[in-house]
Design a protein around this motif. Structure first.
Motif, PDB file in Angstrom:
ATOM      1  N   THR A  97      27.179  40.277   6.773  1.00 31.93           N
ATOM      2  CA  THR A  97      28.438  39.619   7.099  1.00 31.93           C
ATOM      3  C   THR A  97      29.648  40.493   6.811  1.00 31.93           C
ATOM      4  OG1 THR A  97      28.476  38.603   4.896  1.00 31.93           O
ATOM      5  CG2 THR A  97      27.513  37.319   6.680  1.00 31.93           C
ATOM      6  N   ASP A  98      29.495  41.632   6.155  1.00 29.09           N
ATOM      7  CA  ASP A  98      30.642  42.484   5.865  1.00 29.09           C
ATOM      8  C   ASP A  98      30.575  43.760   6.709  1.00 29.09           C
ATOM      9  OD1 ASP A  98      29.520  44.822   3.905  1.00 29.09           O
ATOM     10  OD2 ASP A  98      28.488  42.917   3.587  1.00 29.09           O
ATOM     11  N   ILE A  99      31.701  44.402   6.888  1.00 27.13           N
ATOM     12  CA  ILE A  99      31.818  45.521   7.829  1.00 27.13           C
ATOM     13  C   ILE A  99      30.959  46.708   7.420  1.00 27.13           C
ATOM     14  CG2 ILE A  99      33.419  47.092   8.968  1.00 27.13           C
ATOM     15  CD1 ILE A  99      35.634  45.063   8.300  1.00 27.13           C
ATOM     16  N   GLU A 100      31.043  47.110   6.140  1.00 24.40           N
ATOM     17  CA  GLU A 100      30.323  48.309   5.738  1.00 24.40           C
ATOM     18  C   GLU A 100      28.814  48.111   5.824  1.00 24.40           C
ATOM     19  OE1 GLU A 100      30.787  49.384   1.589  1.00 24.40           O
ATOM     20  OE2 GLU A 100      31.511  47.382   1.119  1.00 24.40           O
ATOM     21  N   THR A 101      28.325  46.927   5.443  1.00 21.00           N
ATOM     22  CA  THR A 101      26.894  46.653   5.535  1.00 21.00           C
ATOM     23  C   THR A 101      26.449  46.624   6.992  1.00 21.00           C
ATOM     24  OG1 THR A 101      27.028  45.345   3.515  1.00 21.00           O
ATOM     25  CG2 THR A 101      25.059  45.076   4.863  1.00 21.00           C
ATOM     26  N   SER A 102      27.270  46.027   7.840  1.00 20.56           N
ATOM     27  CA  SER A 102      26.940  45.962   9.260  1.00 20.56           C
ATOM     28  C   SER A 102      26.807  47.349   9.857  1.00 20.56           C
ATOM     29  CB  SER A 102      28.023  45.183  10.008  1.00 20.56           C
ATOM     30  OG  SER A 102      28.117  43.870   9.531  1.00 20.56           O
ATOM     31  N   THR A 103      27.716  48.248   9.494  1.00 21.86           N
ATOM     32  CA  THR A 103      27.664  49.613  10.021  1.00 21.86           C
ATOM     33  C   THR A 103      26.454  50.351   9.489  1.00 21.86           C
ATOM     34  OG1 THR A 103      30.088  49.659  10.111  1.00 21.86           O
ATOM     35  CG2 THR A 103      28.949  51.774  10.275  1.00 21.86           C
ATOM     36  N   ALA A 104      26.194  50.214   8.184  1.00 19.84           N
ATOM     37  CA  ALA A 104      25.088  50.933   7.560  1.00 19.84           C
ATOM     38  C   ALA A 104      23.735  50.480   8.082  1.00 19.84           C
ATOM     39  CB  ALA A 104      25.140  50.777   6.039  1.00 19.84           C
ATOM     40  N   SER A 105      23.673  49.280   8.650  1.00 15.99           N
ATOM     41  CA  SER A 105      22.415  48.785   9.216  1.00 15.99           C
ATOM     42  C   SER A 105      22.417  48.840  10.735  1.00 15.99           C
ATOM     43  CB  SER A 105      22.159  47.349   8.763  1.00 15.99           C
ATOM     44  OG  SER A 105      23.190  46.497   9.229  1.00 15.99           O
ATOM     45  N   GLY A 106      23.570  48.521  11.338  1.00 16.45           N
ATOM     46  CA  GLY A 106      23.637  48.423  12.788  1.00 16.45           C
ATOM     47  C   GLY A 106      23.530  49.742  13.504  1.00 16.45           C
ATOM     48  N   VAL A 107      24.135  50.793  12.961  1.00 17.09           N
ATOM     49  CA  VAL A 107      24.056  52.106  13.620  1.00 17.09           C
ATOM     50  C   VAL A 107      22.612  52.613  13.650  1.00 17.09           C
ATOM     51  CG1 VAL A 107      24.767  54.519  13.519  1.00 17.09           C
ATOM     52  CG2 VAL A 107      26.445  52.712  13.137  1.00 17.09           C
ATOM     53  N   PRO A 108      21.891  52.629  12.514  1.00 18.57           N
ATOM     54  CA  PRO A 108      20.488  53.052  12.581  1.00 18.57           C
ATOM     55  C   PRO A 108      19.652  52.178  13.514  1.00 18.57           C
ATOM     56  CG  PRO A 108      21.240  53.057  10.308  1.00 18.57           C
ATOM     57  CD  PRO A 108      22.313  52.378  11.124  1.00 18.57           C
ATOM     58  N   ALA A 109      19.941  50.864  13.553  1.00 23.21           N
ATOM     59  CA  ALA A 109      19.182  49.974  14.424  1.00 23.21           C
ATOM     60  C   ALA A 109      19.391  50.337  15.888  1.00 23.21           C
ATOM     61  CB  ALA A 109      19.587  48.524  14.180  1.00 23.21           C
ATOM     62  N   ALA A 110      20.636  50.677  16.264  1.00 22.33           N
ATOM     63  CA  ALA A 110      20.922  51.061  17.644  1.00 22.33           C
ATOM     64  C   ALA A 110      20.179  52.340  18.010  1.00 22.33           C
ATOM     65  CB  ALA A 110      22.427  51.246  17.830  1.00 22.33           C
ATOM     66  N   LEU A 111      20.160  53.297  17.101  1.00 24.22           N
ATOM     67  CA  LEU A 111      19.465  54.562  17.384  1.00 24.22           C
ATOM     68  C   LEU A 111      17.953  54.347  17.392  1.00 24.22           C
ATOM     69  CD1 LEU A 111      21.556  57.232  15.449  1.00 24.22           C
ATOM     70  CD2 LEU A 111      21.925  56.194  17.677  1.00 24.22           C
ATOM     71  N   GLN A 112      17.486  53.399  16.594  1.00 22.07           N
ATOM     72  CA  GLN A 112      16.059  53.078  16.591  1.00 22.07           C
ATOM     73  C   GLN A 112      15.640  52.492  17.941  1.00 22.07           C
ATOM     74  OE1 GLN A 112      14.911  50.374  13.504  1.00 22.07           O
ATOM     75  NE2 GLN A 112      12.768  50.337  14.083  1.00 22.07           N
ATOM     76  N   LEU A 113      16.520  51.678  18.531  1.00 23.46           N
ATOM     77  CA  LEU A 113      16.254  51.135  19.864  1.00 23.46           C
ATOM     78  C   LEU A 113      16.108  52.262  20.873  1.00 23.46           C
ATOM     79  CD1 LEU A 113      16.173  48.972  22.114  1.00 23.46           C
ATOM     80  CD2 LEU A 113      18.676  48.976  22.079  1.00 23.46           C
ATOM     81  N   VAL A 114      16.981  53.252  20.792  1.00 20.27           N
ATOM     82  CA  VAL A 114      16.917  54.392  21.707  1.00 20.27           C
ATOM     83  C   VAL A 114      15.593  55.126  21.553  1.00 20.27           C
ATOM     84  CG1 VAL A 114      17.960  56.618  22.284  1.00 20.27           C
ATOM     85  CG2 VAL A 114      19.421  54.664  21.747  1.00 20.27           C
ATOM     86  N   ALA A 115      15.165  55.322  20.303  1.00 22.18           N
ATOM     87  CA  ALA A 115      13.913  56.040  20.051  1.00 22.18           C
ATOM     88  C   ALA A 115      12.711  55.226  20.503  1.00 22.18           C
ATOM     89  CB  ALA A 115      13.793  56.380  18.565  1.00 22.18           C
ATOM     90  N   ARG A 116      12.776  53.897  20.323  1.00 19.00           N
ATOM     91  CA  ARG A 116      11.654  53.040  20.647  1.00 19.00           C
ATOM     92  C   ARG A 116      11.439  52.936  22.153  1.00 19.00           C
ATOM     93  NH1 ARG A 116      13.325  47.958  18.780  1.00 19.00           N
ATOM     94  NH2 ARG A 116      13.675  47.158  20.871  1.00 19.00           N
ATOM     95  N   ASP A 117      12.511  52.883  22.903  1.00 12.91           N
ATOM     96  CA  ASP A 117      12.405  52.705  24.348  1.00 12.91           C
ATOM     97  C   ASP A 117      13.408  53.631  25.033  1.00 12.91           C
ATOM     98  OD1 ASP A 117      12.390  51.789  27.000  1.00 12.91           O
ATOM     99  OD2 ASP A 117      11.725  49.820  26.353  1.00 12.91           O
ATOM    100  N   PRO A 118      12.975  54.843  25.418  1.00  8.43           N
ATOM    101  CA  PRO A 118      13.906  55.822  25.992  1.00  8.43           C
ATOM    102  C   PRO A 118      14.621  55.342  27.252  1.00  8.43           C
ATOM    103  CG  PRO A 118      11.867  56.892  25.339  1.00  8.43           C
ATOM    104  CD  PRO A 118      11.640  55.417  25.204  1.00  8.43           C
ATOM    105  N   VAL A 119      13.959  54.520  28.080  1.00  7.28           N
ATOM    106  CA  VAL A 119      14.626  54.033  29.287  1.00  7.28           C
ATOM    107  C   VAL A 119      15.803  53.141  28.920  1.00  7.28           C
ATOM    108  CG1 VAL A 119      14.385  52.499  31.277  1.00  7.28           C
ATOM    109  CG2 VAL A 119      12.668  54.232  30.849  1.00  7.28           C
ATOM    110  N   LEU A 120      15.564  52.163  28.042  1.00  8.04           N
ATOM    111  CA  LEU A 120      16.656  51.307  27.603  1.00  8.04           C
ATOM    112  C   LEU A 120      17.683  52.111  26.814  1.00  8.04           C
ATOM    113  CD1 LEU A 120      14.982  47.931  26.594  1.00  8.04           C
ATOM    114  CD2 LEU A 120      16.404  48.431  28.578  1.00  8.04           C
TER     115      LEU A 120
END
Length: 225
Positions: A97-120
């Motif tokens: 719910t806070d900005i710094e936690t969201s960034t520290a988790s959300g950025v890696p999650a977005a890059l993980q999506l890229v790694a998991r599915d290169p087309v998406l």
């Protein structure tokens, strides 16, 4: 941009196809995945309905059975991107719910999506760039975060809008690096640290906060930034 391939029989995210999928659902999915592939390779503007039907090996009439027009399929692919992003483990386990936690988790999650599915991942990369289907939405959300950071007394290098644009550019850069084959863990850390830095948050402090948040059960109905 590096071209990737997603087999029409494989749903985005790598999960198994539904066991009782109807012929109509199957056809719609093939069209959707063909569109996602073309949007990733060529971009939305350069992709026509004829391109989509040709890639899906169906007639133009079949396309209009499932989608009213190109904007309709673009919206469906947009929804697909949002759905897949929310399937990332760090979003499933807890809702910061806070900005710094969201960034520290959300950025890696977005890059993980890229790694998991290169087309998406390639599609998401295009979508986040200026003119892309998710650019304005992502930028508006980042401006909101930067305004909140400034209200908390964080020192931004520029105004909220400029800082948000810088954050989004760093995200896009990190996604491109993963698609280019850079090590995921190193790229996640470098991108996250850079985004936090321009927003005025110390990286180590944010990661510790994120770890504490991950160890606590999410509050019912809570949503992350």
């Amino acid at each position: 941009m590096q071209s990737t391939e997603l087999r029409p029989s494989q749903p985005p995210g790598g999960s198994a196809a539904p066991g009782r999928e109807t012929k109509g659902e199957r056809t719609r999915r093939v069209l959707l995945l063909a569109a996602a592939q073309l949007f990733a390779d060529k971009g939305v503007d350069a992709t026509s309905i004829v391109d989509i039907t040709k890639a899906a090996d169906v007639s133009n009439g079949t396309f209009y059975t499932y989608f009213s027009n190109k904007a309709d399929v673009v919206a469906a692919v947009h929804h697909l991107l949002i759905t897949e992003a929310l399937r990332a483990p760090s979003f499933e386990d807890w809702r910061p719910t806070d900005i710094e936690t969201s960034t520290a988790s959300g950025v890696p999650a977005a890059l993980q999506l890229v790694a998991r599915d290169p087309v998406l991942g390639a599609l998401c990369l295009r979508a986040m760039q200026p003119g892309g289907m998710m650019h304005d939405f992502a930028l508006a959300r980042m401006v909101e975060w930067c305004e909140r950071a400034a209200a908390q007394g964080r020192t931004l290098p520029f105004g909220p809008h400029q800082t948000a644009r810088m954050s989004l550019a760093l995200m896009v850069c990190g996604m491109q690096m993963v698609l280019d084959g850079e090590p995921l863990e190193e790229t996640q850390r470098a991108t996250t640290e850079s985004v936090l830095l321009v927003r005025g948050y110390p990286y180590e402090e944010a990661v510790r906060t994120a770890a504490r948040g991950a160890s606590r059960p999410a509050a019912a109905g809570a949503r992350g930034d």
